[in-house]
Motif scaffolding. Structure first.
Motif, PDB file in Angstrom:
ATOM      1  N   ALA A 345       0.849  -1.294   0.404  1.00 41.68           N
ATOM      2  CA  ALA A 345      -0.191  -0.136  -0.453  1.00 41.68           C
ATOM      3  C   ALA A 345       1.047   0.914   0.191  1.00 41.68           C
ATOM      4  CB  ALA A 345      -1.328  -0.198   1.007  1.00 41.68           C
ATOM      5  N   ASP A 346       1.798   1.041   0.531  1.00 40.97           N
ATOM      6  CA  ASP A 346       2.466   2.335   1.082  1.00 40.97           C
ATOM      7  C   ASP A 346       3.429   2.498  -0.608  1.00 40.97           C
ATOM      8  OD1 ASP A 346       4.374   4.427   2.549  1.00 40.97           O
ATOM      9  OD2 ASP A 346       5.665   3.030   2.564  1.00 40.97           O
ATOM     10  N   LEU A 347       3.605   1.269  -1.302  1.00 40.19           N
ATOM     11  CA  LEU A 347       5.009   1.602  -2.572  1.00 40.19           C
ATOM     12  C   LEU A 347       3.435   2.624  -3.602  1.00 40.19           C
ATOM     13  CD1 LEU A 347       6.155  -1.755  -2.266  1.00 40.19           C
ATOM     14  CD2 LEU A 347       7.057   0.431  -1.826  1.00 40.19           C
ATOM     15  N   LEU A 348       2.100   1.953  -3.505  1.00 33.79           N
ATOM     16  CA  LEU A 348       1.409   1.980  -4.159  1.00 33.79           C
ATOM     17  C   LEU A 348       0.857   3.753  -4.187  1.00 33.79           C
ATOM     18  CD1 LEU A 348      -0.982  -0.814  -4.594  1.00 33.79           C
ATOM     19  CD2 LEU A 348       0.140   0.188  -6.250  1.00 33.79           C
ATOM     20  N   ARG A 349       1.087   4.193  -2.736  1.00 36.07           N
ATOM     21  CA  ARG A 349       0.419   5.781  -2.465  1.00 36.07           C
ATOM     22  C   ARG A 349       1.836   6.504  -3.201  1.00 36.07           C
ATOM     23  NH1 ARG A 349       2.431   8.756   0.544  1.00 36.07           N
ATOM     24  NH2 ARG A 349       4.207   7.208   2.206  1.00 36.07           N
ATOM     25  N   LEU A 351       3.223   6.436  -5.612  1.00 36.91           N
ATOM     26  CA  LEU A 351       3.570   5.641  -6.979  1.00 36.91           C
ATOM     27  C   LEU A 351       2.275   7.049  -7.633  1.00 36.91           C
ATOM     28  CD1 LEU A 351       5.232   2.350  -7.826  1.00 36.91           C
ATOM     29  CD2 LEU A 351       6.591   4.591  -7.927  1.00 36.91           C
ATOM     30  N   GLY A 352       0.791   7.230  -6.030  1.00 35.69           N
ATOM     31  CA  GLY A 352       0.120   7.707  -6.810  1.00 35.69           C
ATOM     32  C   GLY A 352      -1.428   7.146  -7.837  1.00 35.69           C
ATOM     33  N   ARG A 353      -0.533   5.358  -6.943  1.00 31.12           N
ATOM     34  CA  ARG A 353      -1.990   4.549  -7.749  1.00 31.12           C
ATOM     35  C   ARG A 353      -2.899   4.122  -6.429  1.00 31.12           C
ATOM     36  NH1 ARG A 353       1.866   0.469 -10.118  1.00 31.12           N
ATOM     37  NH2 ARG A 353       0.475  -1.092  -9.659  1.00 31.12           N
ATOM     38  N   HIS A 354      -3.642   5.289  -5.809  1.00 28.86           N
ATOM     39  CA  HIS A 354      -4.046   5.552  -4.938  1.00 28.86           C
ATOM     40  C   HIS A 354      -5.453   4.539  -4.324  1.00 28.86           C
ATOM     41  CE1 HIS A 354      -2.594   9.827  -3.691  1.00 28.86           C
ATOM     42  NE2 HIS A 354      -1.854   8.370  -3.617  1.00 28.86           N
ATOM     43  N   ILE A 355      -6.522   4.416  -5.707  1.00 29.06           N
ATOM     44  CA  ILE A 355      -6.614   2.754  -5.720  1.00 29.06           C
ATOM     45  C   ILE A 355      -6.380   2.081  -5.073  1.00 29.06           C
ATOM     46  CG2 ILE A 355      -9.047   2.652  -7.088  1.00 29.06           C
ATOM     47  CD1 ILE A 355      -9.348   4.736  -8.533  1.00 29.06           C
ATOM     48  N   GLU A 356      -5.629   1.602  -6.031  1.00 33.72           N
ATOM     49  CA  GLU A 356      -4.817   0.546  -5.265  1.00 33.72           C
ATOM     50  C   GLU A 356      -4.729   0.227  -4.513  1.00 33.72           C
ATOM     51  OE1 GLU A 356      -2.532  -1.468  -9.358  1.00 33.72           O
ATOM     52  OE2 GLU A 356      -2.978   0.873  -9.268  1.00 33.72           O
ATOM     53  N   ALA A 357      -4.099   1.323  -3.919  1.00 36.29           N
ATOM     54  CA  ALA A 357      -3.554   1.736  -2.824  1.00 36.29           C
ATOM     55  C   ALA A 357      -4.844   1.093  -1.037  1.00 36.29           C
ATOM     56  CB  ALA A 357      -2.233   3.406  -2.012  1.00 36.29           C
ATOM     57  N   ALA A 358      -5.954   2.202  -1.484  1.00 35.68           N
ATOM     58  CA  ALA A 358      -6.598   2.027  -0.651  1.00 35.68           C
ATOM     59  C   ALA A 358      -7.290   0.565  -0.127  1.00 35.68           C
ATOM     60  CB  ALA A 358      -7.702   2.910  -1.156  1.00 35.68           C
ATOM     61  N   ALA A 359      -7.008  -0.371  -1.860  1.00 35.56           N
ATOM     62  CA  ALA A 359      -7.726  -1.567  -1.095  1.00 35.56           C
ATOM     63  C   ALA A 359      -6.358  -2.786  -0.350  1.00 35.56           C
ATOM     64  CB  ALA A 359      -7.691  -2.470  -2.535  1.00 35.56           C
ATOM     65  N   GLU A 360      -5.103  -2.417  -0.642  1.00 36.29           N
ATOM     66  CA  GLU A 360      -3.909  -2.875   0.490  1.00 36.29           C
ATOM     67  C   GLU A 360      -4.577  -2.114   1.587  1.00 36.29           C
ATOM     68  OE1 GLU A 360      -2.525  -5.205  -0.914  1.00 36.29           O
ATOM     69  OE2 GLU A 360      -3.370  -5.142  -3.073  1.00 36.29           O
ATOM     70  N   TYR A 361      -4.283  -1.253   2.109  1.00 38.81           N
ATOM     71  CA  TYR A 361      -4.434  -0.883   3.249  1.00 38.81           C
ATOM     72  C   TYR A 361      -5.768  -1.379   4.063  1.00 38.81           C
ATOM     73  CZ  TYR A 361      -1.343   3.277   2.619  1.00 38.81           C
ATOM     74  OH  TYR A 361      -0.438   3.452   2.182  1.00 38.81           O
ATOM     75  N   ARG A 362      -6.755  -1.367   3.340  1.00 37.11           N
ATOM     76  CA  ARG A 362      -8.426  -1.782   3.984  1.00 37.11           C
ATOM     77  C   ARG A 362      -7.288  -3.340   4.148  1.00 37.11           C
ATOM     78  NH1 ARG A 362     -10.830   0.157  -0.419  1.00 37.11           N
ATOM     79  NH2 ARG A 362     -11.933   2.147  -0.357  1.00 37.11           N
ATOM     80  N   GLN A 363      -6.373  -3.963   3.608  1.00 37.36           N
ATOM     81  CA  GLN A 363      -6.815  -5.566   3.779  1.00 37.36           C
ATOM     82  C   GLN A 363      -5.614  -6.121   5.375  1.00 37.36           C
ATOM     83  OE1 GLN A 363      -4.445  -7.784  -0.013  1.00 37.36           O
ATOM     84  NE2 GLN A 363      -4.143  -9.270   1.893  1.00 37.36           N
ATOM     85  N   ALA A 364      -5.046  -4.516   5.094  1.00 35.58           N
ATOM     86  CA  ALA A 364      -4.242  -4.657   6.172  1.00 35.58           C
ATOM     87  C   ALA A 364      -4.484  -4.466   7.448  1.00 35.58           C
ATOM     88  CB  ALA A 364      -2.861  -3.309   5.917  1.00 35.58           C
ATOM     89  N   LEU A 365      -5.179  -3.734   7.050  1.00 32.50           N
ATOM     90  CA  LEU A 365      -6.379  -3.501   8.536  1.00 32.50           C
ATOM     91  C   LEU A 365      -7.243  -4.506   9.286  1.00 32.50           C
ATOM     92  CD1 LEU A 365      -8.284  -0.059   7.546  1.00 32.50           C
ATOM     93  CD2 LEU A 365      -7.276  -0.418  10.000  1.00 32.50           C
ATOM     94  N   GLU A 366      -7.308  -5.414   7.718  1.00 34.38           N
ATOM     95  CA  GLU A 366      -8.689  -6.310   8.547  1.00 34.38           C
ATOM     96  C   GLU A 366      -7.703  -7.544   9.330  1.00 34.38           C
ATOM     97  OE1 GLU A 366      -9.944  -8.229   5.093  1.00 34.38           O
ATOM     98  OE2 GLU A 366     -11.133  -6.819   4.706  1.00 34.38           O
ATOM     99  N   LEU A 367      -6.071  -7.318   9.134  1.00 28.93           N
ATOM    100  CA  LEU A 367      -5.099  -8.334   9.717  1.00 28.93           C
ATOM    101  C   LEU A 367      -4.562  -8.052  10.979  1.00 28.93           C
ATOM    102  CD1 LEU A 367      -3.520  -9.452   6.716  1.00 28.93           C
ATOM    103  CD2 LEU A 367      -4.814 -10.915   7.627  1.00 28.93           C
ATOM    104  N   THR A 368      -5.072  -6.138  11.144  1.00 30.48           N
ATOM    105  CA  THR A 368      -4.284  -5.780  12.693  1.00 30.48           C
ATOM    106  C   THR A 368      -5.031  -5.366  13.427  1.00 30.48           C
ATOM    107  OG1 THR A 368      -3.022  -4.715  11.069  1.00 30.48           O
ATOM    108  CG2 THR A 368      -2.740  -3.177  13.093  1.00 30.48           C
ATOM    109  N   ASP A 369      -4.608  -5.589  15.090  1.00 30.73           N
ATOM    110  CA  ASP A 369      -5.050  -6.267  16.234  1.00 30.73           C
ATOM    111  C   ASP A 369      -4.308  -4.821  17.044  1.00 30.73           C
ATOM    112  OD1 ASP A 369      -6.980  -8.017  15.358  1.00 30.73           O
ATOM    113  OD2 ASP A 369      -5.872  -9.171  16.439  1.00 30.73           O
TER     114      ASP A 369
END
Length: 386
Positions: A345-349, A351-369
């Protein structure tokens, strides 16, 4: 307390029961008599007395479970700390590495079965069964609760160092909860690491592990803001890093690297480059990438490959690192590891690929407590979703 009690009981399960009994007794006794001057000593004494009473009452059980009683003669007099003795017991070669780590987390550091299960990404029931099997294995193999002989140390050292490092990473960033750092766990780890250094001063990897811990922990006070926000390395106030710890850790690195570097010495060298860089921008990323290349030859861990990708992104740009991230995703060993989607997500952010980055951030959130990490990921998600 558990380590002191197990010396009396010679049985891990019984020792745990005695310690739990001591806490129950304290609830009543302290309510009527007040809290003693030294609560820890009071609890330890009570637990040991419960253990002695149990042994007198259960003569038959005592006859069947004499397996962990400390022998009269110890072959390594320098191992005087009960926790270190228990650590070497848990890291016996008769146990699998996973069992060694799980037992140590449970018995030496007091993590709950649920917490250990979370760290292993498995269910609590599965972890409970694994711990039970490990204890039975100790009994079946007649593993003694004693200081190992000098010739036994090399076979156990790598496991012991691995466990100590894992304990530190668990305390450095708590898997769950409101706090980023579990200070109590970190302090226990430093006690163990320093005792190992005293016990085996000539072991390069012991020196390397202590150096790595010192150099990493020097940043502890700056990893969160006053409001609890997670601060990345680039955002931290380097003027508040603990210079005494950095100096102590950096002084250990040359000796750890001399004569063939191991994985902890190499990680310590990387940590030293971070710690000694005047600014984030002035970090010697190319040298760090080179050290990760060497590290991968002695420790082919996908986590190391992921960390190398981060360094590559700083040296050569995020595009250069994306290929490694994609390969790690296909590899599959980091499935469920929150830092893989977070890094992508950070790499995509960047690079300005924000839509893809958002999907990765959501996935990371699902795995983080952990609350601090979740707060950071949410802020990043908001940033790329605007």
């Amino acid at each position: 307390m558990l380590a002191a009690t197990v010396r009396v009981t010679g049985d891990l399960d019984l020792a745990e029961e005695c310690v739990q009994d001591a806490y129950v007794i304290a609830l009543d006794a302290w309510l009527h008599d007040g809290v003693p001057d030294n609560p820890g000593a009071w609890l330890t004494t009570t637990a040991r007395r419960r253990a002695l009473d149990g042994r007198r009452r259960e003569r038959t059980l005592r006859a069947k479970l004499p397996l962990l009683v400390e022998p009269e003669e110890s072959t390594v007099e320098d191992i005087t700390d009960d926790r270190l003795r228990l650590l070497f017991t848990c890291c016996h070669p008769a146990l699998t590495r996973e069992a060694q780590v799980a037992l140590t987390l449970r018995l030496v550091c007091g993590l709950t079965t649920a917490e250990i299960a979370h760290a292993f990404l498995i269910s609590e029931a599965t972890m409970a069964a694994r711990l039970t099997r490990a204890k039975k294995r100790i009994a079946a193999a007649r593993i003694a609760y004693r200081a190992p002989a000098p010739e036994e140390l090399p076979d156990r050292l790598d496991a012991v160092l691995t466990v100590v490092h894992l304990l530190y990473t668990t305390g450095h960033t708590a898997p769950a909860g409101d706090r980023l750092v579990r200070v109590d766990l970190v302090e226990k780890v430093f006690d163990l690491a320093r005792m190992l250094r005293t016990l085996m001063p000539d072991e390069r990897e012991v020196r390397g592990l202590l150096a790595l811990l010192l150099l990493t922990d020097a940043r502890r006070a700056t990893r969160t803001a006053t409001d609890g926000r997670l601060l990345l390395l680039a955002e931290q106030d380097r003027g508040r890093w603990d210079r005494a710890l950095i100096a102590e850790g950096a002084a250990l690195v040359p000796g750890a690297l001399r004569g063939g570097a191991g994985r902890f010495a190499l990680q310590a060298a990387i940590a030293a480059l971070h710690a000694e860089a005047p600014t984030y921008e002035d970090t010697d990323w190319r040298q760090i990438v080179g050290l990760y290349d060497v590290l991968l030859t002695v420790w082919t861990s996908p986590v190391v490959a992921l960390n190398r990708a981060v360094a590559v992104s700083m040296a050569d740009g995020p595009t250069a690192a994306l290929a490694t991230i994609e390969a790690l995703d296909v590899d599959g060993r980091l499935a469920g590891y929150r830092y893989l989607p977070a890094t992508r997500a950070d790499l995509l952010r960047r690079l300005g690929r924000h839509i893809e980055a958002a999907a990765e951030y959501r996935q990371a959130l699902e795995l983080t407590d952990n609350a601090a990490e979740r707060g950071f990921l949410r802020r990043r998600l908001d940033e790329v979703s605007r």
